[in-house]
Design a protein around this motif. Sequence first.
Motif, PDB file in Angstrom:
ATOM      1  N   ASP A 299       0.739  -1.291  -0.113  1.00 17.03           N
ATOM      2  CA  ASP A 299       0.034  -0.083   0.095  1.00 17.03           C
ATOM      3  C   ASP A 299       0.961   1.224   0.053  1.00 17.03           C
ATOM      4  OD1 ASP A 299      -2.225  -1.578   0.118  1.00 17.03           O
ATOM      5  OD2 ASP A 299      -2.741  -1.069   2.157  1.00 17.03           O
ATOM      6  N   ILE A 300       1.824   1.199   0.905  1.00 18.68           N
ATOM      7  CA  ILE A 300       2.638   2.531   1.107  1.00 18.68           C
ATOM      8  C   ILE A 300       3.587   2.532  -0.334  1.00 18.68           C
ATOM      9  CG2 ILE A 300       4.764   3.161   2.278  1.00 18.68           C
ATOM     10  CD1 ILE A 300       3.771   1.885   4.752  1.00 18.68           C
TER      11      ILE A 300
ATOM     12  N   ASN B   9       2.649   1.757  -3.503  1.00 20.76           N
ATOM     13  CA  ASN B   9       1.720   2.144  -4.355  1.00 20.76           C
ATOM     14  C   ASN B   9       1.447   3.583  -4.251  1.00 20.76           C
ATOM     15  OD1 ASN B   9       1.738  -0.075  -6.017  1.00 20.76           O
ATOM     16  ND2 ASN B   9       0.290  -1.099  -4.882  1.00 20.76           N
ATOM     17  N   LEU B  10       1.317   4.023  -2.999  1.00 20.85           N
ATOM     18  CA  LEU B  10       0.785   5.248  -2.664  1.00 20.85           C
ATOM     19  C   LEU B  10       1.719   6.508  -2.745  1.00 20.85           C
ATOM     20  CD1 LEU B  10      -1.928   6.327  -2.230  1.00 20.85           C
ATOM     21  CD2 LEU B  10      -1.606   6.300   0.169  1.00 20.85           C
TER      22      LEU B  10
ATOM     23  N   ASN C  66       5.527   5.686  -3.132  1.00 23.85           N
ATOM     24  CA  ASN C  66       6.827   5.353  -3.976  1.00 23.85           C
ATOM     25  C   ASN C  66       7.897   5.837  -3.255  1.00 23.85           C
ATOM     26  OD1 ASN C  66       8.597   5.164  -6.344  1.00 23.85           O
ATOM     27  ND2 ASN C  66       7.842   7.017  -7.391  1.00 23.85           N
TER      28      ASN C  66
ATOM     29  N   ALA D 185       3.336  -9.220  -5.830  1.00 20.84           N
ATOM     30  CA  ALA D 185       2.170  -9.508  -6.403  1.00 20.84           C
ATOM     31  C   ALA D 185       1.660  -8.191  -6.385  1.00 20.84           C
ATOM     32  CB  ALA D 185       1.383 -10.758  -5.679  1.00 20.84           C
ATOM     33  N   ARG D 186       1.725  -7.303  -5.428  1.00 18.65           N
ATOM     34  CA  ARG D 186       0.841  -6.216  -5.040  1.00 18.65           C
ATOM     35  C   ARG D 186       1.307  -4.953  -5.652  1.00 18.65           C
ATOM     36  NH1 ARG D 186      -3.544  -8.104  -2.312  1.00 18.65           N
ATOM     37  NH2 ARG D 186      -3.291 -10.180  -1.197  1.00 18.65           N
TER      38      ARG D 186
ATOM     39  N   PHE E   3       3.470  -1.950  -8.464  1.00 16.03           N
ATOM     40  CA  PHE E   3       3.887  -1.846  -9.788  1.00 16.03           C
ATOM     41  C   PHE E   3       5.390  -1.877  -9.819  1.00 16.03           C
ATOM     42  CE2 PHE E   3      -0.179   0.186  -9.501  1.00 16.03           C
ATOM     43  CZ  PHE E   3      -0.811  -0.191 -10.635  1.00 16.03           C
TER      44      PHE E   3
ATOM     45  N   THR F  67       8.043  -0.402 -11.334  1.00 16.16           N
ATOM     46  CA  THR F  67       8.873   0.483 -11.324  1.00 16.16           C
ATOM     47  C   THR F  67       9.096   0.991  -9.848  1.00 16.16           C
ATOM     48  OG1 THR F  67       8.519   1.189 -13.654  1.00 16.16           O
ATOM     49  CG2 THR F  67       9.431   2.995 -12.134  1.00 16.16           C
ATOM     50  N   PRO F  68       8.148   1.255  -9.029  1.00 23.08           N
ATOM     51  CA  PRO F  68       8.336   1.505  -7.606  1.00 23.08           C
ATOM     52  C   PRO F  68       8.907   0.432  -6.917  1.00 23.08           C
ATOM     53  CG  PRO F  68       5.818   1.424  -8.204  1.00 23.08           C
ATOM     54  CD  PRO F  68       6.739   1.535  -9.541  1.00 23.08           C
TER      55      PRO F  68
ATOM     56  N   ALA G 108      12.553   0.249  -7.295  1.00 21.88           N
ATOM     57  CA  ALA G 108      13.293   1.450  -6.542  1.00 21.88           C
ATOM     58  C   ALA G 108      13.493   1.604  -5.397  1.00 21.88           C
ATOM     59  CB  ALA G 108      12.562   2.873  -7.054  1.00 21.88           C
TER      60      ALA G 108
END
Lengths: 302, 302
Positions: free
Chosen positions: B238-239, B241-242, B244, B271-272, B274, B276-277, B280
């Motif tokens: 969650d962190i 994705n929100l 990055n 699994a959860r 993206f 690119t982030p 990183a």
Amino acid sequence: MKKGVRLGIDLGGTRVKLALIDEKGKIHATAHVDTVFNPRKLFADLRDAVRPWLKRKLLGTGVGVAGDVDSTAGVVRISPNLKWNRVPLKKLLEKAGFPRPVVVDNDANAAAWGAYHVELKGRPRNLVVLTLGTGVGGGLILDGKLFRGATGSAGEPGHITLDPHGTKCGCGGRGCLETFLGKKYLIAWMRRELIKRGRPVPKGLTPLSIGNAARKGDKLSLKLWEQAGRALGIGLSDIINLLNPDTILLTGGIAGSFDLLIRSARPEIQARTFATPRRAVRIRVSSENQHLGVIGSALLVE
Amino acid sequence: MKKGVRLGIDLGGTRVKLALIDEKGKIHATAHVDTVFNPRKLFADLRDAVRPWLKRKLLGTGVGVAGDVDSTAGVVRISPNLKWNRVPLKKLLEKAGFPRPVVVDNDANAAAWGAYHVELKGRPRNLVVLTLGTGVGGGLILDGKLFRGATGSAGEPGHITLDPHGTKCGCGGRGCLETFLGKKYLIAWMRRELIKRGRPVPKGLTPLSIGNAARKGDKLSLKLWEQAGRALGIGLSDIINLLNPDTILLTGGIAGSFDLLIRSARPEIQARTFATPRRAVRIRVSSENQHLGVIGSALLVE
């Protein structure tokens, strides 16, 4: 924001919107061209479209692109919509004679930045934009600035997990916020439940039609919005506890059902957030200015 | 960060740590006093403790307080640990002759700020600190600055919802990350499962003892860490994705079981999030400098 006019380009999968925008977000001119995937051909079309504007003194060019964008380098890492892979957009546009500097960002970030300036007059310091459309996207304005994170990937509230064992999401995860609120998931759920009950599936089932049915008292439609609203409430609670925004702005087609969503969203927010940030946050629906994308793109040139 | 020495005060429910800290986070002197709840008496004790230091030229006073803090106004809105309610700490400390300016913040924010400067040398632009202790707290450094949000309440990753129908959380919610990873929940789960199986409950059950049992192959202990690790993986997703972030730093006692947690956390993150982030972000465990709280408090004076 520097005074003057800049060129904004909102680069979508089927259409490119162009506009001249001043520091207040006012539109001075607009144009559009159809999207072609070959960058060279596309830039030639864009160049033709903006030619009459280039006589003016412009502060630069801001571009919003659907996809994974490295804003620092001005490179589109990948855009499934444009079928692009590692396109150095900033460099190419500068070479093609577009007004410098050229600033490139993700289209959701650009739209959030546009909403911040146009709808909220740049006032709240901390804004979370949640776009409820086919998918669930968003953008973050933190301490008055567009927040991009380490790689320009920040601001994907649609992929917060709400139910670890839930519906498979397009992102590869399961039970993401998007699987509760994204248009295609809402329609798929409705279709499935109608079939399960032996009821006919109406042609042209849309969130709008399901919203209208709910407002007329259809129980199944009400159940859909109740579930979606609870999911929204939990997702917003996560955002409130983590980011403590002044304002949350809901945009996109599904935000038109805010009256239905908020009924079950509010009790979740009440139960799941701390009192101080809960009292501080204002949740509002965008007035849906269709030009926010291109305005925000232009205003990337600060 | 301005060159020079500042006074740091880490105001906890049982003990107050004081220190002189330079711009690099180096400790020049330390002291401590027992916490008394009467602010007037407490300030007199603190004043006595720092008296010998006040001959030096100090850049100001930074204070970290356990509780809900309005950092802009320098007011402690509520601190259950100190039994305080609306205490204008900044004003009181300035009146009492503590070096100005006095900057007040939440203790978790101060500790995150300390970790940022001491452990990470102020390098990553975007850092999320997750403190896995009795509860699950945290702090956010975004674009190189301590991010406080609208009311100083930002950075409560422990209260992201992981299971909407899960265990009741101290915050009033259900199934928060804290209910999967907080010390008391881990111990309560273990106790319940042992009793269910008719196994004796060892005296002094701690996350450390459960960690050691897991490393020796105890299946129930392994199950506990497997569950907790999955929850950590979902929360971190969650962190990521929100926000990055460049770096996620895990601190607190439970972070000592990172070797056990990461086994099941990693597949969830894979699994959860993206790509690119995910590529990183660096996830690391703090070296657990016990002075981060007081160092970070001092460095609030920038």
